[in-house]
Design a protein around this motif. Structure first.
Motif, PDB file in Angstrom:
ATOM      1  N   ALA A   1       0.823  -1.213   0.000  1.00 43.21           N
ATOM      2  CA  ALA A   1       0.000   0.000   0.000  1.00 43.21           C
ATOM      3  C   ALA A   1       0.853   1.258   0.000  1.00 43.21           C
ATOM      4  CB  ALA A   1      -0.914  -0.005   1.217  1.00 43.21           C
ATOM      5  N   LEU A   2       1.959   1.235   0.734  1.00 49.57           N
ATOM      6  CA  LEU A   2       2.699   2.479   0.927  1.00 49.57           C
ATOM      7  C   LEU A   2       3.981   2.543   0.103  1.00 49.57           C
ATOM      8  CD1 LEU A   2       2.215   2.767   4.795  1.00 49.57           C
ATOM      9  CD2 LEU A   2       0.801   3.724   2.990  1.00 49.57           C
ATOM     10  N   GLY A   3       4.303   1.477  -0.570  1.00 49.41           N
ATOM     11  CA  GLY A   3       5.484   1.489  -1.429  1.00 49.41           C
ATOM     12  C   GLY A   3       6.757   1.144  -0.669  1.00 49.41           C
ATOM     13  N   ALA A   4       7.872   1.620  -1.216  1.00 47.54           N
ATOM     14  CA  ALA A   4       9.157   1.323  -0.604  1.00 47.54           C
ATOM     15  C   ALA A   4       9.411   2.264   0.562  1.00 47.54           C
ATOM     16  CB  ALA A   4      10.261   1.463  -1.633  1.00 47.54           C
ATOM     17  N   GLY A   5       9.978   1.731   1.623  1.00 43.83           N
ATOM     18  CA  GLY A   5      10.253   2.565   2.791  1.00 43.83           C
ATOM     19  C   GLY A   5      11.207   1.840   3.718  1.00 43.83           C
ATOM     20  N   TRP A   6      11.090   2.122   4.986  1.00 43.29           N
ATOM     21  CA  TRP A   6      12.000   1.532   5.961  1.00 43.29           C
ATOM     22  C   TRP A   6      11.240   1.136   7.218  1.00 43.29           C
ATOM     23  CZ3 TRP A   6      12.627   5.873   3.174  1.00 43.29           C
ATOM     24  CH2 TRP A   6      13.699   5.896   2.268  1.00 43.29           C
ATOM     25  N   ARG A   7      11.822   0.194   7.928  1.00 43.77           N
ATOM     26  CA  ARG A   7      11.349  -0.083   9.275  1.00 43.77           C
ATOM     27  C   ARG A   7      12.463   0.428  10.185  1.00 43.77           C
ATOM     28  NH1 ARG A   7       7.017  -1.695  10.680  1.00 43.77           N
ATOM     29  NH2 ARG A   7       6.693  -2.228  12.839  1.00 43.77           N
ATOM     30  N   LEU A   8      12.117   1.369  11.034  1.00 41.77           N
ATOM     31  CA  LEU A   8      13.123   1.997  11.874  1.00 41.77           C
ATOM     32  C   LEU A   8      12.904   1.606  13.322  1.00 41.77           C
ATOM     33  CD1 LEU A   8      13.097   5.640  10.398  1.00 41.77           C
ATOM     34  CD2 LEU A   8      14.498   3.710   9.720  1.00 41.77           C
ATOM     35  N   GLY A   9      14.002   1.371  14.005  1.00 45.03           N
ATOM     36  CA  GLY A   9      13.915   1.054  15.426  1.00 45.03           C
ATOM     37  C   GLY A   9      14.470   2.217  16.227  1.00 45.03           C
ATOM     38  N   PHE A  10      13.725   2.624  17.246  1.00 46.71           N
ATOM     39  CA  PHE A  10      14.124   3.768  18.065  1.00 46.71           C
ATOM     40  C   PHE A  10      14.279   3.342  19.521  1.00 46.71           C
ATOM     41  CE2 PHE A  10      11.531   5.375  14.559  1.00 46.71           C
ATOM     42  CZ  PHE A  10      12.397   6.299  14.003  1.00 46.71           C
ATOM     43  N   LEU A  11      14.988   4.170  20.272  1.00 42.75           N
ATOM     44  CA  LEU A  11      15.176   3.888  21.694  1.00 42.75           C
ATOM     45  C   LEU A  11      13.869   4.033  22.446  1.00 42.75           C
ATOM     46  CD1 LEU A  11      18.485   5.848  22.171  1.00 42.75           C
ATOM     47  CD2 LEU A  11      18.205   3.374  22.074  1.00 42.75           C
ATOM     48  N   GLY A  12      13.021   4.907  21.986  1.00 43.63           N
ATOM     49  CA  GLY A  12      11.751   5.128  22.665  1.00 43.63           C
ATOM     50  C   GLY A  12      10.907   6.060  21.826  1.00 43.63           C
ATOM     51  N   LEU A  13       9.741   6.413  22.393  1.00 47.81           N
ATOM     52  CA  LEU A  13       8.798   7.245  21.654  1.00 47.81           C
ATOM     53  C   LEU A  13       9.333   8.630  21.338  1.00 47.81           C
ATOM     54  CD1 LEU A  13       5.290   6.759  23.170  1.00 47.81           C
ATOM     55  CD2 LEU A  13       6.089   6.215  20.886  1.00 47.81           C
ATOM     56  N   LEU A  14       9.947   9.240  22.337  1.00 46.60           N
ATOM     57  CA  LEU A  14      10.448  10.595  22.129  1.00 46.60           C
ATOM     58  C   LEU A  14      11.548  10.584  21.071  1.00 46.60           C
ATOM     59  CD1 LEU A  14      10.257  13.565  23.349  1.00 46.60           C
ATOM     60  CD2 LEU A  14      12.480  13.008  24.292  1.00 46.60           C
ATOM     61  N   HIS A  15      12.372   9.577  21.167  1.00 47.86           N
ATOM     62  CA  HIS A  15      13.434   9.415  20.191  1.00 47.86           C
ATOM     63  C   HIS A  15      12.836   9.365  18.782  1.00 47.86           C
ATOM     64  CE1 HIS A  15      17.014   6.749  18.732  1.00 47.86           C
ATOM     65  NE2 HIS A  15      17.166   8.006  18.390  1.00 47.86           N
ATOM     66  N   MET A  16      11.754   8.616  18.641  1.00 46.70           N
ATOM     67  CA  MET A  16      11.091   8.503  17.347  1.00 46.70           C
ATOM     68  C   MET A  16      10.537   9.846  16.895  1.00 46.70           C
ATOM     69  SD  MET A  16       7.912   6.058  16.290  1.00 46.70           S
ATOM     70  CE  MET A  16       6.601   7.000  17.025  1.00 46.70           C
ATOM     71  N   GLU A  17       9.886  10.535  17.815  1.00 49.05           N
ATOM     72  CA  GLU A  17       9.301  11.831  17.457  1.00 49.05           C
ATOM     73  C   GLU A  17      10.369  12.832  17.084  1.00 49.05           C
ATOM     74  OE1 GLU A  17       6.593  13.299  20.354  1.00 49.05           O
ATOM     75  OE2 GLU A  17       5.435  11.438  20.280  1.00 49.05           O
ATOM     76  N   VAL A  18      11.433  12.810  17.847  1.00 47.49           N
ATOM     77  CA  VAL A  18      12.511  13.755  17.587  1.00 47.49           C
ATOM     78  C   VAL A  18      13.138  13.459  16.227  1.00 47.49           C
ATOM     79  CG1 VAL A  18      14.856  14.330  18.299  1.00 47.49           C
ATOM     80  CG2 VAL A  18      13.018  14.331  19.975  1.00 47.49           C
ATOM     81  N   PHE A  19      13.315  12.190  15.929  1.00 53.25           N
ATOM     82  CA  PHE A  19      13.903  11.812  14.644  1.00 53.25           C
ATOM     83  C   PHE A  19      13.009  12.309  13.508  1.00 53.25           C
ATOM     84  CE2 PHE A  19      14.797   8.944  11.131  1.00 53.25           C
ATOM     85  CZ  PHE A  19      16.178   8.829  11.171  1.00 53.25           C
TER      86      PHE A  19
END
Lengths: 675, 472
Positions: free
Chosen positions: A401-419
């Protein structure tokens, strides 16, 4: 670890102020170079400054002699605080007081250089500044190690703290102790650091430093008289803080005579010079030309440059035991200078410092460009950001559905949001971020599978890998120990919320007459999506929350399929806790119902576990869909509309014979906006 | 819904419809002429034919109806003489440009054309007749608003050359009429209907709306029944479309009126179609019903992909500017705003604001989208007149999607042609998306592709500066 940027907006060089350390060394090379870039100019977003780098003047002979600072004249300390309690403002004042930066009206969160840090009032990236302070006739070297303030970065915090002997624990005189204050206190306490409580914002109208002092006494067992009451904003009593640092914090236990033992507590990447490692010397001396070894990788490097950060890079001849500074040694990649690693001299190995571990992502999310034509731009933006942040795990992924992309792993939620925010702000990339998931585990029982995976316990990141129940002994889910501090009037509601999130209460104490601290063991997946927002909204913003990793626990996990007229939709497979399957399945079905357009036949949207249907929504068939009036004047408009719709239809994904617009997937998969 | 009996009836009606068009012209000596039915049994002009329909737009209204977003103006002071002169001038210019040899039908729409003077109508018809052949009994329709159509005026229009009346009754419920912002009552409307039938027997049409906010199925069917007891041989049923920018749209947005319920509207449409069929009406188009072969031949031209010339502010046209040596059909739009339009007409002889040459595929797309609105759909013969090298079978015969639509009982592709079933007609717009994509596909894969270079510049006689070439 989130990292400083390479050249670009918001970079360290941009704000550089005139450093006036004249009393010690006379004129510093940095000062002249930095002068044109006054902080005032930095306020103007149109004025982007190319950061000036110290390597531009390596030919200058004037290098600081750090041998003048023996261990007993050194204090290494950090500042820890809950969000917005004034950590960065206090750091600004300390830098001004010691003459490290000029006192102007423009020094706002000098150490927080990323736009995201300033906007959110958080520190994402550890920063270091060496301050020189004359006290009772002696010049002290005070190394301020500004740690990230959030649990997502607790490993970074703990590494930064391990370079310190003491901390300033800053608490807002109005808000009092908050969840993060507690978490940070215990980090410092466990590291056996001297803790100096600082009650900030005493200038505020509602400030109640007495009450906060009592909270500190009760919670942390520190006499309230030991608290320094300040206003970092106005500068009140800040001098006392510096004096307390010298008097109450012990000098580092370090010996110049021993072989080199240096802790890497941060690292950044510079595209011209490679990795810049921030180091704390536990023993020995390091200088240009030394051959050093990474205890983790056992690779050998030659030191090209050493210096201190004040807070900009200042070349020094050497760094001595007890001191904190930076080192450049031809490392090409931040993974070569991992946080927590120990450096020693070639052929003089030492026992590595304890506590090293590789970054462990706890929250995963898919990231896709909104438009596939943006794929390459996004790819390069992600590469640049991760160049400085080795803790982000990047896997290529693709979705029908969304095409090519990535699966990203973060230390936590804030880390993800900040990224995500940095991608948007610094690289102007707009992305679809999918609902975050957590890494589950399965303990395999099937001998065949164990052989296949070569281990008994496997980690499941992608729902497609979820092994069938018949082949596992048990499933495990990550749990965290959460701390909530709230005015007691919200306790009831919060307990209900926690219960609904499958949390188990571990502790409950009153930290004063009307504030309660609750401790709960939460399944991580219950808090990754919207827990924090719910908590904030039901407590009118007063409750604070923090958590720490608490391992894994057995969990009754199931794989849930979403079916459209019986055909499973691959990209919507989810792993859920059995108890939550119904509400989650129902929510997904409802969202799909709202976004799948009516078609010529009825569409059953179902959530299923195995062959059991647990939720269902129906999109009724179109009964009438035809333009009422289509005469001479309507044809052009109608044809345009039809062609646009036909184009849209081309882009739809077909599941069975049902056409599903991309929007429907985005709506279901995308992280739901904050309420 | 595709009951065998029903299909059989439709087919009969459809066949009859075609025959009767010519029969009527024989008996009544009106409308489509002999030569037409001889050369074109499908009764539609092929793309480059020398005949066309002509639409005249009267842009003024007394009052803005709450549901209407049409190009219309409430004049403070109307200079009808100037308007008339310009309509006559533009009709003359465009007829010459089109090079058509005959006009088969004229339609005065609006706006409220019944507010125009019969003299204006007569002048325009006169201008047409002077420039081309306008058969004496060609269908000439006037849209009439009940309040501006007293018996005397209706008679005067007849004298001016009008021979068909279409009355915008819209509702027989006074509360609904107020909701719509209409200026007449139900009884006034019925009075006008009665007068019109007396003057235009067999050639009076009525419009009825459905799907209004809060409207219920049963009471509306009651209105339809009452209308059936009073009406002539032609009824149009229009579902209300909430158009942006209208009072009604704003009221629904604000929540002061309930949003019309699509399920209810679908039910009304279904029941209304049944009721009309039982009353002997043929549903010859999505919203149009006729008995005794009283189809609107003007509108039929649109749906059969015929040429039409649009005269007046904002009027649309589709014709080949043969008078100017053009060979491609163009989609044309006249300047919207009446005052500007008049200025342009007085300077250039016409107020054409936009001309877009239609590519071959685009024309076929229109033929498809419009033709399927009718009960006979698109016959093979009709299609081949537009595209002799790519048959309907070639385009749709192998399509999985078409097969699916057929098996769902929504579409038919058989030796007669391509058309919607009774059930399919109600969801035509969904069906069309698939068919358009299939057509585009087939067009791209046709062999061998032909390319035509068009020089649209050659088509304009003068005043190039006011033309906008839009070749996308």
């Amino acid at each position: 670890m989130l990292a400083r940027l390479g050249p670009g907006p918001g970079h360290r060089g941009a704000w550089v102020a005139r450093a006036t350390l004249g009393t010690l060394w006379g004129r510093l090379p940095m000062a002249d170079l930095a002068a044109p870039f006054s902080p005032r100019l930095e306020k103007n977003p149109a004025f982007r400054v190319i950061p000036c780098r110290t390597h531009n003047y390596t030919d200058q002979t004037e290098r600081m002699d750090m041998s003048k600072f023996p261990v007993e004249n050194i204090r290494n300390f950090g500042i820890i605080a809950h969000v917005d309690h004034g950590k960065s403002t206090l750091a600004d004042r300390l830098l001004e007081l010691t003459g490290t930066i000029t006192k102007t009206d423009h020094n706002k969160q000098v150490l927080d250089k990323l736009q995201v840090e300033r906007e959110r009032g958080i520190t994402v990236k550890a920063q270091t500044a060496s301050l020189f302070y004359n006290y009772k006739g002696k010049v002290y070297l005070l190394n301020l190690i500004d740690t990230p303030g959030h649990v997502d970065f607790s490993y970074e915090v703990s590494r930064s703290l391990s370079a310190c002997q003491g901390v300033l624990l800053v608490v807002d005189a109005n808000e009092g102790i908050q969840a993060q204050t507690v978490a940070n206190f215990f980090l410092a306490f466990e590291a056996q650091l001297s803790i100096i409580p600082v009650i900030n914002k005493i200038d505020l109208k509602n400030a109640d430093p007495e009450r906060v002092g009592k909270q500190i006494e009760k919670m942390f067992d520190i006499p309230s008289d030991d608290c320094i009451k300040i206003s970092a904003k106005l500068g009140t009593n800040v001098e006392k803080v510096l004096q307390a640092v010298i008097e109450r914090i012990a000098p580092p236990k370090a010996n110049r005579e021993n072989p080199l033992k240096a802790l890497v507590f941060d690292s950044t990447f510079d595209q011209y010079r490679g990795v810049i490692a921030n180091v704390a010397l536990f023993d020995g001396i390091v200088s240009k030309g030394n051959k050093i070894v990474s205890a983790h990788t056992e690779k050998i490097y030659e030191v090209n440059e050493v210096g201190i950060l004040s807070p900009d890079e200042q070349l020094t001849q050497k760094l001595y035991a007890g001191q904190v500074g930076y080192l450049i040694a031809g490392m090409k990649d931040v993974t070569e200078a991992q946080i927590g690693d120990t450096l020693y001299l070639h052929k003089q190995p030492v026992e590595p410092l304890p506590g090293f571990k590789s970054a462990k992502p706890m929250v995963f999310a898919g990231m896709y460009p909104i438009d596939q034509s943006e794929y390459n731009n996004l790819k390069s933006a992600i590469e640049k950001l991760t160049l400085n942040d080795s803790s982000v795990m990047v896997h290529r992924d693709s979705s029908l559905a969304l095409g090519a992309g990535w699966r990203l792993g973060f230390l936590g939620l804030l880390h993800m949001e900040v990224f995500n925010q940095r991608l948007e702000q610094e690289y102007n990339a707009s992305v679809i971020l999918t609902t975050p998931t957590v890494p589950y585990k399965a303990v395999l029982s099937s001998a065949k599978l164990i052989k296949e995976y070569r281990e008994k316990e496997i980690t499941i990141i992608n729902p497609a890998q979820f092994p069938d129940k018949s082949k596992v002994t048990e499933y495990l889910e990550p749990v965290v120990l959460g701390t909530i501090i709230t005015p007691d009037e919200y306790t009831g509601k919060i307990m209900t919320l926690c219960l609904a999130r499958r949390a188990v209460q571990k502790n409950m104490v009153f930290i004063d007459q009307n504030r309660v601290m609750l401790k709960y063991l939460f399944p991580l997946n219950e808090i990754v999506v919207d827990f924090y927002d719910s908590l904030k909204s039901l407590s009118s913003g007063y409750a604070s929350f923090d958590y720490e990793d608490a391992g894994y626990q057995t969990a009754d996990l199931v794989k849930m399929d979403i079916l459209l007229n019986g055909s499973p939709v691959e990209e919507l497979v989810t792993i859920v806790h059995k108890e939550k399957a119904h509400p989650i399945g129902k929510a997904i079905c409802e969202r799909l119902k709202d976004t799948i357009p009516r078609q010529l036949f009825e569409i059953a949207i179902q959530a299923a576990i195995g062959s059991k249907i647990i939720a269902r929504e129906t999109v009724k068939a179109y009964r009438k869909n035809v333009l009422a009036k289509c005469y001479g004047g309507d044809i052009t408009r109608k044809m345009k509309l039809l062609k646009r719709q036909a184009e849209g239809k081309k882009r739809m994904r077909k599941v069975g014979n049902i056409e599903v617009p991309k929007d429907a997937f985005i709506k279901v998969l995308k992280r739901q906006p904050d309420k | 819904m595709a009951l065998p009996g029903l299909r059989a009836r439709c087919r009969t009606a459809a066949t009859l419809g075609i025959q009767c068009t010519s029969k009527r012209s024989c008996i009544g000596g009106q409308g489509q002429g002999q030569d037409q039915s001889k050369t074109r049994p499908g009764a539609q002009p092929p793309p480059g034919s020398r005949s066309a329909a002509l639409y005249v737009h009267w842009p003024y209204c007394e009052k803005r109806c709450y549901y209407c977003n049409f190009n219309k103006y409430i004049p403070r002071r109307l200079d009808e003489d100037a308007m008339r002169t310009c309509l006559v001038q533009e009709a003359t210019t465009l007829l010459k440009l089109s090079g058509v040899q005959r006009i088969n039908s004229v339609f005065f729409g609006g706006g409220t054309p019944s507010l125009a003077s019969p003299y204006t109508v007569a002048s325009v018809l006169e201008a047409i007749a002077q420039n081309t052949h306008l058969p004496a009994k060609a269908e000439v329709t006037l849209e009439a608003n009940p309040t501006s159509s007293k018996a005397s005026r209706l008679a005067a229009f007849q004298v001016a050359g009008i021979n068909r009346i279409s009355i915008g009754i819209q509702s027989l419920d006074d509360t609904e009429l107020q909701l719509l912002g209409r200026t007449h009552s139900a009884s006034e409307a019925l009075g006008t209907l009665e007068e019109a039938r007396r003057l235009y027997p067999g050639r009076t049409s009525v419009d009825l709306m459905f799907g209004l906010p809060g409207q219920q199925v049963e009471p509306w069917l009651g209105q339809l029944q009452e209308l059936l007891s009073r009406c002539d041989d032609h009824v149009s049923l229009y579902q209300l479309t909430l158009e942006r920018g209208t009072t009604l749209f704003a009221q629904v947005q604000r929540g002061t009126l309930p949003s019309p319920d699509p399920e209810t509207a679908a039910q009304m449409y279904q029941d209304g179609r049944e009721v009309l069929r039982e009353a002997g009406f043929r549903q010859y188009e999505v919203s149009n019903f006729a008995r005794n072969e009283a189809l609107s031949s003007h509108n039929w031209t649109y749906w059969q992909g015929g040429q039409y010339i649009g005269v007046g502010p904002g009027a649309h046209g589709r014709f080949v500017p043969q008078g100017d040596g053009g060979s491609l059909r163009e989609a044309r739009i006249q300047t919207l705003e009446p005052d500007n339009w008049m200025k342009e007409v007085s300077v250039f002889g016409h107020g054409t604001r936009k001309r877009v040459p239609l590519g071959e595929l685009e024309l076929l797309e229109e033929v498809l989208a419009l033709g399927l609105r009718t009960d006979i759909g698109i016959t093979h013969q009709h299609w081949l007149q537009f595209e002799p090298h790519l048959s309907l079978w070639e385009v749709f015969g192998e399509s999985e999607e078409v097969r699916e639509l057929q098996s769902q009982g929504l579409l038919l592709l058989d030796p007669r042609g391509l058309r919607c079933s009774w059930k399919g007609l109600a969801v035509l717009d969904t069906i069309l998306l698939r068919l358009l994509l299939q057509l585009q596909n087939a067009w791209e894969n046709r062999s061998p592709p032909t390319f035509k270079v068009t020089k649209s510049g050659a088509a304009s006689p003068r005043g190039d500066s006011c033309f906008k070439y839009d070749l996308d």
